[in-house]
Design a protein around this motif. Structure first.
Motif, PDB file in Angstrom:
ATOM      1  N   THR A  22      -6.650 -33.204 -96.136  1.00 48.53           N
ATOM      2  CA  THR A  22      -7.703 -33.941 -96.853  1.00 48.53           C
ATOM      3  C   THR A  22      -8.880 -33.026 -97.174  1.00 48.53           C
ATOM      4  OG1 THR A  22      -7.047 -35.979 -95.725  1.00 48.53           O
ATOM      5  CG2 THR A  22      -9.231 -35.938 -96.731  1.00 48.53           C
ATOM      6  N   GLN A  23      -9.276 -32.247 -96.163  1.00 55.32           N
ATOM      7  CA  GLN A  23     -10.419 -31.349 -96.392  1.00 55.32           C
ATOM      8  C   GLN A  23     -10.080 -30.280 -97.436  1.00 55.32           C
ATOM      9  OE1 GLN A  23     -12.305 -29.864 -92.833  1.00 55.32           O
ATOM     10  NE2 GLN A  23     -11.870 -31.741 -91.681  1.00 55.32           N
ATOM     11  N   MET A  24      -8.830 -29.787 -97.383  1.00 55.56           N
ATOM     12  CA  MET A  24      -8.432 -28.787 -98.370  1.00 55.56           C
ATOM     13  C   MET A  24      -8.422 -29.398 -99.783  1.00 55.56           C
ATOM     14  SD  MET A  24      -4.944 -26.573 -98.596  1.00 55.56           S
ATOM     15  CE  MET A  24      -4.645 -25.508-100.020  1.00 55.56           C
ATOM     16  N   ARG A  25      -7.931 -30.623 -99.889  1.00 49.22           N
ATOM     17  CA  ARG A  25      -7.929 -31.276-101.190  1.00 49.22           C
ATOM     18  C   ARG A  25      -9.352 -31.435-101.713  1.00 49.22           C
ATOM     19  NH1 ARG A  25      -6.251 -37.414-101.380  1.00 49.22           N
ATOM     20  NH2 ARG A  25      -8.279 -37.452-100.360  1.00 49.22           N
ATOM     21  N   ASN A  26     -10.278 -31.831-100.818  1.00 54.73           N
ATOM     22  CA  ASN A  26     -11.672 -31.977-101.237  1.00 54.73           C
ATOM     23  C   ASN A  26     -12.243 -30.640-101.706  1.00 54.73           C
ATOM     24  OD1 ASN A  26     -11.587 -34.678-100.587  1.00 54.73           O
ATOM     25  ND2 ASN A  26     -12.398 -34.388 -98.518  1.00 54.73           N
ATOM     26  N   SER A  27     -11.904 -29.563-100.967  1.00 55.91           N
ATOM     27  CA  SER A  27     -12.394 -28.243-101.364  1.00 55.91           C
ATOM     28  C   SER A  27     -11.872 -27.856-102.741  1.00 55.91           C
ATOM     29  CB  SER A  27     -11.970 -27.190-100.323  1.00 55.91           C
ATOM     30  OG  SER A  27     -12.557 -27.466 -99.057  1.00 55.91           O
ATOM     31  N   LEU A  28     -10.596 -28.144-102.977  1.00 54.73           N
ATOM     32  CA  LEU A  28     -10.009 -27.818-104.281  1.00 54.73           C
ATOM     33  C   LEU A  28     -10.633 -28.656-105.390  1.00 54.73           C
ATOM     34  CD1 LEU A  28      -6.246 -27.444-103.320  1.00 54.73           C
ATOM     35  CD2 LEU A  28      -7.873 -25.627-103.882  1.00 54.73           C
ATOM     36  N   VAL A  29     -10.961 -29.901-105.056  1.00 58.94           N
ATOM     37  CA  VAL A  29     -11.635 -30.752-106.048  1.00 58.94           C
ATOM     38  C   VAL A  29     -12.974 -30.142-106.448  1.00 58.94           C
ATOM     39  CG1 VAL A  29     -12.750 -32.998-106.385  1.00 58.94           C
ATOM     40  CG2 VAL A  29     -10.459 -32.869-105.391  1.00 58.94           C
ATOM     41  N   TRP A  30     -13.730 -29.630-105.433  1.00 61.96           N
ATOM     42  CA  TRP A  30     -15.034 -29.027-105.736  1.00 61.96           C
ATOM     43  C   TRP A  30     -14.863 -27.723-106.519  1.00 61.96           C
ATOM     44  CZ3 TRP A  30     -19.168 -31.588-105.940  1.00 61.96           C
ATOM     45  CH2 TRP A  30     -19.400 -32.671-105.090  1.00 61.96           C
ATOM     46  N   VAL A  31     -13.790 -26.962-106.205  1.00 61.77           N
ATOM     47  CA  VAL A  31     -13.527 -25.737-106.975  1.00 61.77           C
ATOM     48  C   VAL A  31     -13.262 -26.098-108.438  1.00 61.77           C
ATOM     49  CG1 VAL A  31     -11.889 -23.853-107.305  1.00 61.77           C
ATOM     50  CG2 VAL A  31     -12.719 -24.395-105.002  1.00 61.77           C
ATOM     51  N   ALA A  32     -12.431 -27.148-108.629  1.00 62.81           N
ATOM     52  CA  ALA A  32     -12.145 -27.584-110.004  1.00 62.81           C
ATOM     53  C   ALA A  32     -13.415 -28.064-110.692  1.00 62.81           C
ATOM     54  CB  ALA A  32     -11.100 -28.702-109.982  1.00 62.81           C
ATOM     55  N   SER A 160     -17.662 -19.841-102.703  1.00 66.70           N
ATOM     56  CA  SER A 160     -17.800 -20.414-101.351  1.00 66.70           C
ATOM     57  C   SER A 160     -16.748 -21.500-101.127  1.00 66.70           C
ATOM     58  CB  SER A 160     -19.217 -20.985-101.183  1.00 66.70           C
ATOM     59  OG  SER A 160     -19.330 -21.666 -99.953  1.00 66.70           O
ATOM     60  N   ARG A 161     -16.570 -22.312-102.151  1.00 72.38           N
ATOM     61  CA  ARG A 161     -15.600 -23.403-102.013  1.00 72.38           C
ATOM     62  C   ARG A 161     -14.178 -22.873-101.939  1.00 72.38           C
ATOM     63  NH1 ARG A 161     -18.856 -26.989-106.564  1.00 72.38           N
ATOM     64  NH2 ARG A 161     -20.409 -27.863-105.115  1.00 72.38           N
ATOM     65  N   MET A 162     -13.875 -21.815-102.689  1.00 74.81           N
ATOM     66  CA  MET A 162     -12.546 -21.216-102.595  1.00 74.81           C
ATOM     67  C   MET A 162     -12.314 -20.647-101.208  1.00 74.81           C
ATOM     68  SD  MET A 162     -10.560 -21.522-105.159  1.00 74.81           S
ATOM     69  CE  MET A 162      -9.436 -20.180-104.788  1.00 74.81           C
ATOM     70  N   GLY A 163     -13.360 -20.082-100.614  1.00 74.26           N
ATOM     71  CA  GLY A 163     -13.217 -19.561 -99.243  1.00 74.26           C
ATOM     72  C   GLY A 163     -12.936 -20.673 -98.261  1.00 74.26           C
ATOM     73  N   THR A 164     -13.641 -21.822 -98.444  1.00 68.54           N
ATOM     74  CA  THR A 164     -13.392 -22.964 -97.551  1.00 68.54           C
ATOM     75  C   THR A 164     -11.956 -23.454 -97.694  1.00 68.54           C
ATOM     76  OG1 THR A 164     -15.711 -23.619 -97.743  1.00 68.54           O
ATOM     77  CG2 THR A 164     -14.157 -25.281 -96.979  1.00 68.54           C
ATOM     78  N   ALA A 165     -11.472 -23.548 -98.950  1.00 69.98           N
ATOM     79  CA  ALA A 165     -10.097 -23.994 -99.179  1.00 69.98           C
ATOM     80  C   ALA A 165      -9.101 -23.037 -98.532  1.00 69.98           C
ATOM     81  CB  ALA A 165      -9.829 -24.115-100.676  1.00 69.98           C
ATOM     82  N   SER A 166      -9.382 -21.737 -98.631  1.00 71.61           N
ATOM     83  CA  SER A 166      -8.483 -20.751 -98.027  1.00 71.61           C
ATOM     84  C   SER A 166      -8.445 -20.905 -96.508  1.00 71.61           C
ATOM     85  CB  SER A 166      -8.941 -19.340 -98.416  1.00 71.61           C
ATOM     86  OG  SER A 166      -8.118 -18.369 -97.808  1.00 71.61           O
ATOM     87  N   SER A 167      -9.625 -21.182 -95.923  1.00 73.57           N
ATOM     88  CA  SER A 167      -9.663 -21.381 -94.463  1.00 73.57           C
ATOM     89  C   SER A 167      -8.845 -22.603 -94.057  1.00 73.57           C
ATOM     90  CB  SER A 167     -11.121 -21.562 -94.005  1.00 73.57           C
ATOM     91  OG  SER A 167     -11.885 -20.393 -94.323  1.00 73.57           O
ATOM     92  N   ARG A 168      -8.973 -23.669 -94.858  1.00 72.85           N
ATOM     93  CA  ARG A 168      -8.176 -24.877 -94.551  1.00 72.85           C
ATOM     94  C   ARG A 168      -6.692 -24.592 -94.668  1.00 72.85           C
ATOM     95  NH1 ARG A 168     -12.053 -27.511 -91.974  1.00 72.85           N
ATOM     96  NH2 ARG A 168     -13.849 -28.022 -93.323  1.00 72.85           N
TER      97      ARG A 168
END
Length: 602
Positions: A22-32, A160-168
């Motif tokens: 869920t958190q990764m999906r949210n991060s990807l949404v913010w990247v988009a 920053s958001r891509m980094g968060t998604a990568s961490s997830r």
């Protein structure tokens, strides 16, 4: 407990995976979202630059196509700036920059529109001077700067958001790599423990079952199984073994009861065999009755099959005629003679009571009025469907108890066949009606006229015929369309149905032409009634599609039957038709009586 622990581990692993996903999906949404902001900002400033280029091309070449391009690009730039404000509503600082960009874009768009307006009015030099002031370049410099600030901030947010998604994603990877083998190991341990706990009780139970199969009915399973489920199974098995032992001890007593039951079953089988033969016979009868198309075919089937179902009992079948409210005979068998006129429903006690009525010896019950006085034993069976009288089955004899089943099934089949026959007649009614007006069609008119002529020849009663049509009917179709013509025909049909007698047969002859068959009426009487109808139709006001269709008039030709006419009704129709055409020639909207002697060929 092991299963509970395993379930807990699986639930925990699933919860962790779900949370990380869920958190990764949210991060990807913010990247988009950041990508959309970057794209929208770039598109807005690109549209603004394209607008500048289009305006310069217009001022240099005077080609209006460049002006149209510039207008489109200005509108697109404004739309992009507004969209940028909406996209950055989640970020206060970026939203402030977006609003400032929108203000600058608007100012630059206004400046470009002013230059374009001067150029369109032919003041190309003034337009060039307006551009040469440098204000536009200054505004574009401010726009570029503000857009650059916004893009820089948004790219930082995107990174920053891509980094968060990568961490997830890394967390999910390690959850799968570590959690899956651990879970499989726990499942393997649980399965081995479960197999071990199942094997020992099953082996013990199989051993006891083997003893029971060998004839040792005293063998029982020990209830200490270290498992509540197997202990319940052992208790159930032991209870079953106790009941089996009791059943064996009662076997001797049961044999006698089985013998008596077998005798009863044999008797029942014989009864069922006889009933099966009757049902098969009645099935053939029902199949033929359902296929019958005429009263004669139905009567023939009744005469063939009923004596086979109830042998040696003469009888007759009466059907209820709704229009005359009489029970009229359809078929009779066994040498029984019946009155073809039939009888009224209240003359039969079976129909009055809605159930069987029979007399088995003189004085044993009330005798129906439709039964001859000399009859001292008979049976009337009412035929009902949905509480409605369909008919009555009259049997001259006594129906014994063993034949009551035959009689019941027979009456049900006959009632069903009569209902089906009545429905078929209803369907025929649909085939003789004109679908537009609801009046009888030409085919029914010709059949009815032929029957009425036969009746007139036998009785000598008068018979009149009216031919009529709507005056200038083509005008309604030409001026208002065919729907208007249909509305006129329907209005005329309704008026004629309400004005003529119930005994008059009103038909649509074809197109706008109608025919009325009037049994028992002279031409003069009919002309007087027709004139009332003519006047009522002339007062009609028909509306269709919100429009008033105008006045409606009709012309009528009336004639009466005489014995010099052709028996097929053709002369009668031609005479009435001649009267109709004479009414047309004399000015329409009138009634003309035509005599046979007045009919001139051509």
């Amino acid at each position: 407990m092991l299963c509970v622990a395993l379930g807990g581990v699986l639930a925990l692993l699933a919860a962790l995976l779900l949370d990380q996903s869920t958190q990764m999906r949210n991060s990807l949404v913010w990247v988009a979202h950041s990508s959309e902001v970057l794209k929208t900002a770039n598109q807005s400033i690109n549209h603004l630059r394209a607008a500048e280029s289009g305006l310069r091309g217009y001022i240099i070449t005077h080609d209006p196509a460049f002006a149209e391009t510039a207008n489109g690009e200005i509108a697109a730039s404004r739309k992009g700036a507004a969209a940028l404000v909406q996209l950055t509503m989640d970020n206060a600082s970026q939203n402030d920059r977006s609003r400032e960009i929108r203000t600058l874009v608007e100012a630059r768009a206004i400046s470009l529109e002013q230059s374009a307006s001067l150029a369109r009015s032919g003041q190309f030099k003034a337009a060039e001077d307006n551009i040469a002031t440098g204000r536009g370049r200054y505004l574009m410099t401010l726009v570029d700067a503000r857009v650059g600030d916004l893009l820089g901030e948004e790219r930082a947010l995107s990174a920053s958001r891509m980094g968060t998604a990568s961490s997830r994603l890394d967390a999910i990877f390690w959850l799968v790599v570590v959690g899956t083998p651990a879970t499989m190991l726990l499942v393997l341990i649980a399965c081995m423990g479960l197999i071990r706990r199942i094997r020992e009780p099953v082996e013990a139970m199989m051993a006891v079952m083997g003893q029971l199969g060998s004839g040792d009915r005293s063998a029982r399973i020990a209830t200490d199984m270290r498992s509540r489920e197997f202990e319940r199974l052992a208790l159930g098995y032991n209870a079953m073994a106790d009941e089996l032992a009791q059943a064996v001890s009662d076997q001797v007593h049961s044999e006698e009861r089985l013998r008596l039951t077998n005798l009863e079953l044999s008797h029942t089988a014989e009864v069922l065999r006889e009933r099966g033969e009757v049902i098969e016979l009645l099935g053939g009868m029902a199949h033929r009755m359902q296929a019958a198309r005429t009263d004669e075919e139905l009567a023939a089937i009744i005469r063939v099959f009923v004596p086979r179902v109830l042998p040696d009992i003469p009888g007759a079948l009466y059907a209820h005629n709704n229009s005359r409210n009489l029970l009229v005979p359809i078929a009779a068998w066994g040498g029984l003679e019946v009155d073809p006129a039939g009888f009224a429903p209240d003359q039969c006690w079976a129909l009055r009571r809605g159930q069987s009525h029979f007399v088995i010896e003189p004085g044993s019950d009330i005798v129906c009025a439709h039964v001859a006085d000399a009859t001292d034993h008979y049976h009337c069976e009412p035929l009902l469907a949905g509480g409605e009288v369909i008919g009555v089955l009259y049997l001259k004899g006594v129906v014994e108890a063993e034949n009551r089943f035959r009689l019941t099934v027979l009456t049900e089949n006959i009632a069903s066949a009569l209902v089906n026959h009545r429905l078929q007649r209803g369907l025929r009614e649909q085939t003789i009606r004109d679908p537009l007006t609801g009046l009888f069609n030409r085919r029914y008119m010709e059949e009815t006229l032929a029957l009425e002529i036969v009746r007139v020849l036998r009785s000598g009663d008068p018979l009149s015929l009216v031919m009529c049509d709507v005056d200038h009917f083509k005008r309604f179709n030409d001026e208002f369309g065919h729907d208007a013509g249909d509305a006129v025909l329907q209005a005329v049909a309704v008026e004629m149905r309400s004005r003529f007698r119930d005994g008059d047969v009103i038909c649509r002859f074809g197109g706008e032409e109608f025919t009325i068959i009037a049994p028992g009426s002279t031409a003069a009487d009919m002309a007087a009634r027709v004139d009332v109808v003519r006047q009522a139709i002339s007062e009609l006001t028909v509306h269709q599609g919100g429009r008033t269709l105008g006045a409606i008039t009709m012309s009528f030709g009336v004639t009466a039957w005489d014995n010099s006419m052709e028996r097929d009704g053709s002369t009668l129709i031609k005479t009435a038709d001649a009267g109709l055409y004479r009414a047309k020639r004399e000015g329409r909207n009138r009634v003309v009586i035509e005599q046979r002697a007045d009919l001139v060929p051509g």
